[in-house]
Design an enzyme around this catalytic site. Structure first.
Site, PDB file in Angstrom:
ATOM      1  N   LYS A 169       0.855  -1.189   0.000  1.00 31.48           N
ATOM      2  CA  LYS A 169       0.000   0.000   0.000  1.00 31.48           C
ATOM      3  C   LYS A 169       0.883   1.229   0.000  1.00 31.48           C
ATOM      4  CE  LYS A 169      -4.513   0.963   0.366  1.00 31.48           C
ATOM      5  NZ  LYS A 169      -5.700   0.148   0.019  1.00 31.48           N
TER       6      LYS A 169
HETATM    7  P1  NAD Z   1     -12.998   7.680  -2.514  1.00 29.63           P
HETATM    8  O1  NAD Z   1     -11.962   8.720  -2.338  1.00 29.63           O
HETATM    9  O2  NAD Z   1     -13.542   7.423  -3.866  1.00 29.63           O
HETATM   10  O3  NAD Z   1     -14.235   7.992  -1.533  1.00 29.63           O
HETATM   11  C1  NAD Z   1     -14.087   8.178  -0.159  1.00 29.63           C
HETATM   12  C2  NAD Z   1     -15.423   8.615   0.405  1.00 29.63           C
HETATM   13  O4  NAD Z   1     -15.307   8.703   1.840  1.00 29.63           O
HETATM   14  C3  NAD Z   1     -15.854   9.989  -0.076  1.00 29.63           C
HETATM   15  O5  NAD Z   1     -17.256   9.987  -0.311  1.00 29.63           O
HETATM   16  C4  NAD Z   1     -15.529  10.890   1.103  1.00 29.63           C
HETATM   17  O6  NAD Z   1     -16.338  12.044   1.164  1.00 29.63           O
HETATM   18  C5  NAD Z   1     -15.836   9.952   2.263  1.00 29.63           C
HETATM   19  N1  NAD Z   1     -15.220  10.386   3.502  1.00 29.63           N
HETATM   20  C6  NAD Z   1     -13.957  10.853   3.697  1.00 29.63           C
HETATM   21  N2  NAD Z   1     -13.788  11.202   4.983  1.00 29.63           N
HETATM   22  C7  NAD Z   1     -14.949  10.925   5.608  1.00 29.63           C
HETATM   23  C8  NAD Z   1     -15.392  11.071   6.948  1.00 29.63           C
HETATM   24  N3  NAD Z   1     -14.586  11.552   7.893  1.00 29.63           N
HETATM   25  N4  NAD Z   1     -16.654  10.689   7.245  1.00 29.63           N
HETATM   26  C9  NAD Z   1     -17.472  10.199   6.293  1.00 29.63           C
HETATM   27  N5  NAD Z   1     -17.114  10.045   5.014  1.00 29.63           N
HETATM   28  C10 NAD Z   1     -15.870  10.412   4.681  1.00 29.63           C
HETATM   29  O7  NAD Z   1     -12.382   6.347  -1.873  1.00 29.63           O
HETATM   30  P2  NAD Z   1     -12.770   4.839  -2.178  1.00 29.63           P
HETATM   31  O8  NAD Z   1     -11.888   4.342  -3.231  1.00 29.63           O
HETATM   32  O9  NAD Z   1     -14.253   4.717  -2.325  1.00 29.63           O
HETATM   33  O10 NAD Z   1     -12.316   4.142  -0.812  1.00 29.63           O
HETATM   34  C11 NAD Z   1     -13.154   4.081   0.332  1.00 29.63           C
HETATM   35  C12 NAD Z   1     -12.699   2.951   1.229  1.00 29.63           C
HETATM   36  O11 NAD Z   1     -12.734   1.734   0.504  1.00 29.63           O
HETATM   37  C13 NAD Z   1     -11.263   3.068   1.744  1.00 29.63           C
HETATM   38  O12 NAD Z   1     -11.191   2.493   3.033  1.00 29.63           O
HETATM   39  C14 NAD Z   1     -10.477   2.229   0.768  1.00 29.63           C
HETATM   40  O13 NAD Z   1      -9.260   1.756   1.320  1.00 29.63           O
HETATM   41  C15 NAD Z   1     -11.463   1.112   0.541  1.00 29.63           C
HETATM   42  N6  NAD Z   1     -11.236   0.341  -0.685  1.00 29.63           N
HETATM   43  C16 NAD Z   1     -11.210   0.949  -1.904  1.00 29.63           C
HETATM   44  C17 NAD Z   1     -11.025   0.168  -3.041  1.00 29.63           C
HETATM   45  C18 NAD Z   1     -11.072   0.747  -4.413  1.00 29.63           C
HETATM   46  O14 NAD Z   1     -11.024  -0.043  -5.377  1.00 29.63           O
HETATM   47  N7  NAD Z   1     -11.164   2.036  -4.601  1.00 29.63           N
HETATM   48  C19 NAD Z   1     -10.842  -1.215  -2.923  1.00 29.63           C
HETATM   49  C20 NAD Z   1     -10.898  -1.798  -1.671  1.00 29.63           C
HETATM   50  C21 NAD Z   1     -11.097  -1.005  -0.555  1.00 29.63           C
END
Ligand code: NAD
Length: 441
Positions: free
Chosen positions: A131
């Site tokens: 990561k």
């Molecule tokens: P992203 O940047 O697309 O979205 C993040 C979201 O979280 C946004 O809507 C943001 O406003 C919200 N957010 C941020 N801070 C916040 C808070 N304090 N309270 C409430 N909401 C808040 O990110 P993503 O890619 O959707 O990732 C989200 C989670 O999923 C992370 O934990 C990431 O590690 C995990 N994840 C992502 C992927 C992927 O393929 N993108 C894969 C596996 C896991």
């Protein structure tokens, strides 16, 4: 059939870990890496003779801290701290996303890299775990500054990444454009286009169809499978989603398409609620225009803390770590929590949810859809032959269903939580590979 959650040996209070943390983490007071170590401790009793190698899981193989200096648009120079951690590469190259966020720390990136190792092994893709991240609020940068920062970071970590070494992907606040810049920077430095160095790229640059929706689709797929086990009807269910980005918005859309009502959504800007169910396409348009769910006209707004009291059947944390804690786990009304985010639930909260018979589908299986399609992308890039979206989605759903079924069976047989069961499956595969390879020299 009732869900297989049972009391897991070694339940641990949410207090600073007794582990001898490396010196650079001693002030970190548990944090994501401490949580991960507690999760590993819970699985060790189930590892049999492989527990001899368990210490491997508690130490990242390699951690790189880099200075990322860039010239800002106003002519001054700013420095950002960046990281790339390869937790384990016993089963293949490192694989895991890159996060741009003001709260990124080394401890967080270490934990996220370790969860990638477990996840990749649990769904049996041939990767280790890695990561990366930069401690920055990207919303405060112009597009040009963001590009310069991304390119300098890529150059700095270029000494340890590569298509057969470690393959980054998008995570919080990173997207297809950032992957395109990373691919281009790495390729320019190498003197040859290397599409396979990152996944989650634009489709026109060797990206895969279906990758954008893959994590949310995986969340939906395991949610539907688990719902069948606990007799929950998705079509009449109410869903609350925290985080409306790549993962949360796609999961919300797919649950809504299946007939569920998305009653509450929270993001960094605020929390919105609508008993009759939010209009997800309209909410997506609102977020695209305004940057947040806050202010969406067809919903009432709630204080952020009220999100945890929302009456719902399914709760999907899809934002950041440590959101469900001992402080709010007792208030959650849902029957099922599907962890779209990585590390959203602390071990103490896990215990509270388990005692309250709330089924937790852990991150290490629930959000594995993204890396699964990243694997497809990497395979397609190597063969320069691209599959149809239907083919990708069908393969994704098959892998997610099979992996979930094996984890469910382990949980039932060993009477452990789904998290411990997924760790049993993942850690066993990692340590078996470790044992087969042996130590060098
Ligand atoms: P992203 O940047 O697309 O979205 C993040 C979201 O979280 C946004 O809507 C943001 O406003 C919200 N957010 C941020 N801070 C916040 C808070 N304090 N309270 C409430 N909401 C808040 O990110 P993503 O890619 O959707 O990732 C989200 C989670 O999923 C992370 O934990 C990431 O590690 C995990 N994840 C992502 C992927 C992927 O393929 N993108 C894969 C596996 C896991």
């Amino acid at each position: 059939m009732s869900h297989p959650i049972a009391h897991t040996p070694g339940r641990i209070a949410e207090s600073p870990t007794e582990h001898a943390l490396p010196s650079y983490l001693q002030s970190d007071n548990l944090g994501p890496w401490g949580i991960y170590l507690q999760q590993v401790d819970r699985v060790i009793p189930y590892l049999g003779h492989l527990s001899r190698w368990a210490e491997t899981l508690k130490r990242p193989k390699r951690a790189l801290i880099v200075d990322v200096p860039i010239q800002l648009d106003n002519g001054t120079v700013a420095h950002f701290e960046g990281y790339r951690v390869q937790h384990n590469t016993s089963r293949g190259p490192g694989k895991g996303g890159v996060r741009f966020h003001q709260d990124v720390t080394l401890s967080e990136v270490m934990a996220l890299s370790a969860w990638m190792s477990i996840k990749n092994a649990a769904v049996n893709v041939p990767y280790g775990g890695a990561k990366g991240g930069i401690r920055v609020d990207p919303k405060k940068l112009s597009l040009g500054e963001l590009e310069r920062m991304t390119r300098r970071y890529t150059s700095e970590i270029g000494i340890i990444i590569g298509p057969t070494k470690d393959i980054p992907a998008p995570d919080v606040n990173t997207n297809e454009q950032i992957m395109a810049w990373m691919m281009d920077t790495y390729s320019m430095n190498e003197g040859a286009t290397a599409t396979g160095v990152v996944t989650g790229k634009p489709v026109d640059l060797g990206g895969s169809l279906g990758r954008r929706d893959a994590t949310g689709r995986g969340v939906f797929t395991v949610g539907v499978e688990a719902a069948q086990h606990i007799g929950l009807d998705i079509a009449s269910s109410r869903v609350a989603v925290q985080g409306f980005g790549n993962v949360g918005s796609v999961a919300a859309r797919l649950f809504a398409q299946a007939g569920a009502r998305i009653v509450a959504v929270q993001d960094h800007g605020g929390t919105i609620f609508r008993e009759a169910g939010l209009d997800i396409p309209a909410l997506l348009a609102h977020v695209a225009a305004s940057g947040s769910v806050a202010g969406f006209a067809q919903a009432e707004s709630l204080a952020n803390d009220q999100f945890w009291d929302v009456d719902c059947d399914i709760l999907i944390p899809a934002a950041l770590e440590q959101q469900i804690t001992a402080l709010n786990a007792g208030r959650i009304k849902a029957r099922m929590v599907i962890e779209g985010a990585n590390g959203p639930t602390t071990p103490a909260a896990d215990d509270i949810l388990q005692d309250r018979n709330v089924l937790v589908l852990p991150d290490v299986i629930a959000n594995a859809g993204g890396v699964t399609v990243s694997y497809f992308e990497w395979v397609q890039d190597f063969s320069s032959y691209f599959w149809s979206e239907d083919e990708i989605n069908a393969r994704l759903v098959r892998i997610m269903k099979e992996a979930f079924a094996s984890v469910w069976e382990v949980a039932r047989d060993k009477k452990v939580s789904l998290r411990t069961a997924t760790f049993i499956v993942g850690c066993t595969r990692i340590l078996h590979a470790r044992e087969l390879r042996g130590l060098y020299p």
